[in-house]
Scaffold this active site. Structure first.
Site, short mmCIF file in Angstrom:
data_model
loop_
_atom_site.label_atom_id
_atom_site.label_comp_id
_atom_site.label_asym_id
_atom_site.label_seq_id
_atom_site.Cartn_x
_atom_site.Cartn_y
_atom_site.Cartn_z
N LYS A 279 0.85 -1.12 -0.08
CA LYS A 279 0.10 0.22 0.08
C LYS A 279 0.94 1.14 -0.13
CE LYS A 279 -4.42 1.48 2.00
NZ LYS A 279 -5.66 0.71 2.56
N GLU A 363 -20.25 -4.51 9.77
CA GLU A 363 -21.32 -3.72 10.32
C GLU A 363 -22.35 -4.48 11.13
OE1 GLU A 363 -20.07 -3.02 7.44
OE2 GLU A 363 -18.86 -1.08 7.50
N ARG A 391 -25.99 -1.20 6.23
CA ARG A 391 -25.63 -2.58 6.29
C ARG A 391 -26.29 -3.37 7.50
NH1 ARG A 391 -20.68 -4.31 3.32
NH2 ARG A 391 -21.52 -3.79 1.25
#
Ligand SMILES: Cc1ncc(C[n+]2csc(CCOP(=O)(O)OP(=O)(O)O)c2C)c(N)n1
Length: 619
Positions: A279, A363, A391
């Site tokens: 990353k 979630e 969600r």
């Protein structure tokens, strides 16, 4: 090299050396654009070679590449004719920071929320097979997104369906912050494997050509290999559930990636290719601090310093207050779904590591986990962005509210969030929370009221929602704060001509509008609604029947929020002579742009509201 990339498939015309140079050019270009516009820099820098290889091997005019979350699609946009347009990234009327089918046919599926790519890819692959068409379907999913329940549900389905499709697991060991998860433990074991070599497939393809015995030998070898794999890596998860696993391979080696993708293309079964990337690759500030550069505002390229003001925010005030509350009440715990820094929990996590839970991009689990904690006497504060609460809706109803459990559901990034666009706008939470029985829904007008509401929430011993916006409180300060009382609004200013009503962030807008209207001799009452549920019908009726004119301002969709609550009160009380002006967002998905631009576009800026009120009520 970037000059040679103008339209779809131009990348296929370059040789390997040229593609490597292109990777450098693309990195510099993306760093340049995001330093001006902000954006998801680190994730994009990590997939430069992977995207070049994918779009060299596949034909994005017919093959479907689905980018999970979609925040890493800048390289794809550059390679598909949007190099110039990238300069308008995330700006009003500019291109989106996420894949958009309406922007290009090569963006084959809209994403923004995590962990959807494998499900969508499988749907596309199934449709292809049913329609007897021929194209490849590829889901590119990060190790963070793989912690999401939907991704695991999809893997479960893919494994038993045997549908031909490719899953690229882009593993950089990071979600937004470090990926601490069971899935990461599995990937750590896989990462330590010897690198996958293409020569295996040369042998496989060669052996298959041996008349009569070829297939038998290949099957035998793969069974033996399977057994060996089991010995080396206990429980080879992907293979055991029916998905061929290949990897790990170096995600920054274009040649190797292309070779393996060409092999994988020919497989007639679901394959997961495990690709290791870094990353922030190629820009040292982002390599050193990928979390900071995951999603970043304007920054200085030389130093990596963010150029926007580092003021406090609702999230940081929330995080600090919770530390303070936790020091006095040992039952308080904090839960995040992979957004530790975003929701302001970094300090809490350091101070109370045992009372802090990052559950991954999960979630649904976060809410039911909180319900379990609450059932056994803990006081969970679950902080999730408004759009991601979508969600967990069933969990809020089924696990928290039916049992009337004291879970404090903190809704960060409520209202318009700006540059991330329609997938991330927090416009629906007021409407969808309001209709759940047992719930209390409140929104603070400023930081002080947020702190008051946090304290108040734990006295209620029932499900509570506290919603607050992205960024900082308004510069127009409130001098007083009435004590909180369940279902009671606060009169900010008494007046006689009209009543202005706001909730949360829009209370300061009401005050500013009220100040402005004074200049035109319009004297207004300003009501801080505070509780969307239970709503203060008594005071609302008192103010409305006094002024006969009401203006509602809310940072929410017009359907189901404050406007509809007020209109219900009017109808229920047969008040047909009251004039109503409502400022809320229309029944459509609101695109990206700055918050100010969006407010202006939809007539929620102070000027428009003041002029409207003058024109409508001051005849
Ligand atoms: C449902 C949902 N929850 C939270 C987020 C916020 N979010 C965006 S990207 C991200 C991390 C993704 O990590 P990974 O898939 O590994 O991609 P990377 O950026 O590391 O390449 C999170 C948590 C989201 N987009 N969707």
């Amino acid at each position: 090299m970037l000059e040679r990339i103008n339209k779809v498939n131009d990348v296929k015309k370059l040789n390997l050396k040229e593609k490597k140079d292109l990777a450098t050019d693309i990195r510099n270009y993306i760093i340049d654009v995001t330093s001006n516009n902000g954006g998801h820099l680190a994730s994009n820098l990590g997939v430069v070679e992977l995207t070049i290889a994918l779009e060299s091997v596949f034909d994005v005019r017919k093959d479907k590449i689905i980018w999970d979350v979609g925040h890493q699609c800048y390289v794809h946009k550059i390679l598909t004719g949007r190099k110039e347009a990238l300069k308008t990234l995330r700006k009003s009327n500019g291109i989106s920071g996420f894949p958009k089918t309406e922007e290009s046919e090569t963006d084959c599926f809209n994403t923004g929320h995590s962990s959807t790519s494998i499900s969508a890819a499988m749907g596309m692959a199934k449709s292809r097979d049913l329609k007897k068409k021929k194209y490849n379907v590829i889901a590119v999913i990060g190790d963070g997104a793989l912690t999401g329940g939907m991704a695991l549900e999809a893997l479960n389905h893919v494994g038993c369906s045997k549908t031909k499709m490719i899953i690229i697991l882009n593993d950089n060991e990071m979600s937004i912050s470090k990926n601490y998860s069971g899935m990461n433990q599995l990937l750590t074991k896989l990462r330590s494997r010897k690198k996958y070599r293409r020569s295996n497939n040369y042998i496989r393809n060669f052996t298959l050509k041996i008349p009569l015995l070829g297939k038998l030998i290949v099957n035998l070898i793969s069974r033996i290999k399977g057994a060996i794999k089991q010995l080396i890596i206990p429980g080879m998860f992907f293979e055991e559930i029916g998905i061929k696993y290949l990897g790990p391979i170096d995600g920054h080696d274009i040649g190797e990636l292309e070779d393996i993708l060409n092999d994988v293309k020919s497989f007639d079964e679901p394959v997961l290719l495990h690709v290791i990337t870094k990353k922030g690759k190629g820009y040292s500030p982002a390599e050193e601090n990928p979390t900071k550069f995951h999603g970043i505002g304007k920054f200085d390229i030389e130093t990596g310093e963010v150029l926007t003001d580092k003021t406090d925010s609702y999230s940081s005030v929330f995080g600090n207050k919770l530390i303070d509350m936790a020091s006095k009440n040992k039952n308080i715990v904090a839960i995040t779904a992979a957004m530790k820094d975003g929701v302001g929990f970094s300090k809490f996590a350091k101070k109370y590591p045992n009372r802090f839970f990052d559950v991954g991009i999960a979630e649904q689990h976060a809410i039911t986990f909180a319900a379990g904690l609450a059932k056994e006497g803990m006081i969970p504060f679950v902080s999730i962005y408004s759009s991601f609460y979508q969600r967990a809706y069933d969990q809020v109803i089924h696990d928290v509210c039916i049992q009337n459990l004291p879970v404090i559901m903190c809704v960060d990034r409520a209202g318009i969030v700006g540059a991330d666009g329609n997938t991330h706008q927090g416009l629906y939470d007021m409407s969808f929370f309001k209709l759940i029985p047992n719930i209390t829904v409140m929104a603070p007008k400023d930081y002080t009221e947020l702190e008051m509401m946090m304290e108040f929430s734990i006295t209620l011993n029932r499900p509570v929602v506290i919603r607050y916006p992205r960024g900082s409180e308004s510069s127009s300060k409130f001098l007083t704060h009435d004590n909180l009382s369940l279902g009671k609004s606060e009169i900010i200013r008494e007046g006689k001509d009209i009543t202005l009503m706001g909730i949360g962030k829009t209370v300061s807008k009401c005050l500013e509008v009220s100040n402005e209207l004074e200049k035109y001799n319009i004297n207004s009452e300003v009501l801080n609604i505070r509780f969307l549920k239970p709503i203060d019908e008594k005071q609302i009726l008192k103010s409305i029947t006094k002024t006969k004119k009401v203006v509602i301002i809310e940072d929410s969709t017009v359907i189901g929020g404050l406007t509809s609550s007020i209109k219900e009160i009017l109808v229920d009380n047969k008040l047909s002579d009251i004039e109503v002006l409502s400022y809320a967002y229309p029944d459509k998905f609101i695109e990206h742009g700055s918050v100010d631009e969006i407010e202006k576009k939809y007539g929620l800026d102070n000027n428009t509201i003041v002029n409207d009120i003058k024109n409508t009520f001051n005849k």
